[in-house]
Design a protein around this motif. Structure first.
Motif, PDB file in Angstrom:
ATOM      1  N   VAL A   7       0.850  -1.186   0.000  1.00  0.00           N
ATOM      2  CA  VAL A   7       0.000   0.000   0.000  1.00  0.00           C
ATOM      3  C   VAL A   7       0.889   1.241   0.000  1.00  0.00           C
ATOM      4  CG1 VAL A   7      -1.804   1.258   1.223  1.00  0.00           C
ATOM      5  CG2 VAL A   7      -1.776  -1.253   1.276  1.00  0.00           C
ATOM      6  N   PRO A   8       0.940   1.976  -1.109  1.00  0.00           N
ATOM      7  CA  PRO A   8       1.708   3.216  -1.126  1.00  0.00           C
ATOM      8  C   PRO A   8       0.933   4.286  -0.359  1.00  0.00           C
ATOM      9  CG  PRO A   8       0.701   2.827  -3.261  1.00  0.00           C
ATOM     10  CD  PRO A   8       0.348   1.663  -2.383  1.00  0.00           C
ATOM     11  N   ALA A   9       1.437   4.657   0.815  1.00  0.00           N
ATOM     12  CA  ALA A   9       0.702   5.578   1.681  1.00  0.00           C
ATOM     13  C   ALA A   9       1.579   6.737   2.148  1.00  0.00           C
ATOM     14  CB  ALA A   9       0.144   4.808   2.883  1.00  0.00           C
ATOM     15  N   ALA A  10       2.398   7.246   1.244  1.00  0.00           N
ATOM     16  CA  ALA A  10       3.267   8.360   1.596  1.00  0.00           C
ATOM     17  C   ALA A  10       2.813   9.655   0.918  1.00  0.00           C
ATOM     18  CB  ALA A  10       4.714   8.035   1.219  1.00  0.00           C
ATOM     19  N   GLY A  11       1.615   9.627   0.332  1.00  0.00           N
ATOM     20  CA  GLY A  11       1.124  10.772  -0.433  1.00  0.00           C
ATOM     21  C   GLY A  11       0.865  11.999   0.409  1.00  0.00           C
ATOM     22  N   GLN A  12       1.284  13.130  -0.120  1.00  0.00           N
ATOM     23  CA  GLN A  12       1.111  14.394   0.595  1.00  0.00           C
ATOM     24  C   GLN A  12      -0.209  15.069   0.278  1.00  0.00           C
ATOM     25  OE1 GLN A  12       4.545  16.824  -0.006  1.00  0.00           O
ATOM     26  NE2 GLN A  12       5.934  15.240   0.702  1.00  0.00           N
ATOM     27  N   LYS A  22      -2.453  12.487   2.436  1.00  0.00           N
ATOM     28  CA  LYS A  22      -3.560  11.708   1.873  1.00  0.00           C
ATOM     29  C   LYS A  22      -4.016  10.516   2.725  1.00  0.00           C
ATOM     30  CE  LYS A  22      -2.836  11.157  -2.344  1.00  0.00           C
ATOM     31  NZ  LYS A  22      -2.535  10.760  -3.723  1.00  0.00           N
ATOM     32  N   PRO A  23      -3.109   9.709   3.294  1.00  0.00           N
ATOM     33  CA  PRO A  23      -3.567   8.556   4.080  1.00  0.00           C
ATOM     34  C   PRO A  23      -4.379   8.926   5.319  1.00  0.00           C
ATOM     35  CG  PRO A  23      -1.238   8.361   3.553  1.00  0.00           C
ATOM     36  CD  PRO A  23      -1.660   9.728   3.153  1.00  0.00           C
ATOM     37  N   PHE A  24      -4.263  10.177   5.765  1.00  0.00           N
ATOM     38  CA  PHE A  24      -4.928  10.595   6.998  1.00  0.00           C
ATOM     39  C   PHE A  24      -6.194  11.402   6.762  1.00  0.00           C
ATOM     40  CE2 PHE A  24      -0.361  10.151   7.701  1.00  0.00           C
ATOM     41  CZ  PHE A  24      -0.387   9.108   8.615  1.00  0.00           C
ATOM     42  N   ALA A  52       3.862   1.614   2.762  1.00  0.00           N
ATOM     43  CA  ALA A  52       4.981   2.538   2.561  1.00  0.00           C
ATOM     44  C   ALA A  52       4.532   3.909   3.039  1.00  0.00           C
ATOM     45  CB  ALA A  52       5.379   2.584   1.089  1.00  0.00           C
ATOM     46  N   ALA A  53       5.055   4.336   4.180  1.00  0.00           N
ATOM     47  CA  ALA A  53       4.639   5.583   4.818  1.00  0.00           C
ATOM     48  C   ALA A  53       5.669   6.683   4.586  1.00  0.00           C
ATOM     49  CB  ALA A  53       4.459   5.355   6.320  1.00  0.00           C
ATOM     50  N   ALA A  54       5.197   7.909   4.637  1.00  0.00           N
ATOM     51  CA  ALA A  54       6.099   9.056   4.535  1.00  0.00           C
ATOM     52  C   ALA A  54       7.003   9.083   5.765  1.00  0.00           C
ATOM     53  CB  ALA A  54       5.298  10.353   4.452  1.00  0.00           C
ATOM     54  N   PRO A  55       8.307   9.293   5.587  1.00  0.00           N
ATOM     55  CA  PRO A  55       9.208   9.330   6.738  1.00  0.00           C
ATOM     56  C   PRO A  55       8.753  10.305   7.830  1.00  0.00           C
ATOM     57  CG  PRO A  55      10.481   9.258   4.721  1.00  0.00           C
ATOM     58  CD  PRO A  55       9.033   9.428   4.314  1.00  0.00           C
ATOM     59  N   ALA A  56       8.219  11.440   7.438  1.00  0.00           N
ATOM     60  CA  ALA A  56       7.761  12.438   8.408  1.00  0.00           C
ATOM     61  C   ALA A  56       6.500  11.992   9.154  1.00  0.00           C
ATOM     62  CB  ALA A  56       7.504  13.772   7.707  1.00  0.00           C
ATOM     63  N   LYS A  57       5.822  10.982   8.627  1.00  0.00           N
ATOM     64  CA  LYS A  57       4.560  10.515   9.221  1.00  0.00           C
ATOM     65  C   LYS A  57       4.659   9.092   9.753  1.00  0.00           C
ATOM     66  CE  LYS A  57       2.142  14.179   8.479  1.00  0.00           C
ATOM     67  NZ  LYS A  57       1.539  14.914   9.585  1.00  0.00           N
TER      68      LYS A  57
END
Length: 82
Positions: A7-12, A22-24, A52-57
């Motif tokens: 699941v690509p979940a690093a979208g801003q 986006k994931p939130f 796959a999460a954004a490093p900041a999140k």
């Protein structure tokens, strides 16, 4: 046979023109990532689900998984862009 879901979940959320990643983004009271993972878990018995999460999140993603009791999901760091 082993089958994993990624699941690509690093979208801003830039194309959505929102400051929320986006994931939130909440839909019907739940973050989009939660809806996605719950649907995947119901649809098939995957050997593994990887987010796959954004490093900041990263911390926020892990907290979200705990809050919604989404076990058996591995979180890795996503890249800066697709």
């Amino acid at each position: 046979m082993k089958i994993a879901a990624i699941v690509p979940a690093a979208g801003q959320g830039r194309r959505l023109k929102t400051k929320t990643f986006k994931p939130f983004i909440r839909i019907l009271g739940k973050p989009l990532l939660v809806h996605t993972l719950e649907s995947l878990k119901k649809s098939f018995d995957f050997t593994e689900i990887i987010v796959a999460a954004a490093p900041a999140k990263l911390d926020e993603t892990l907290r979200l998984l705990r809050q919604h009791k989404l076990r058996g999901v591995r979180v890795v760091l996503g890249g800066r862009r697709r």
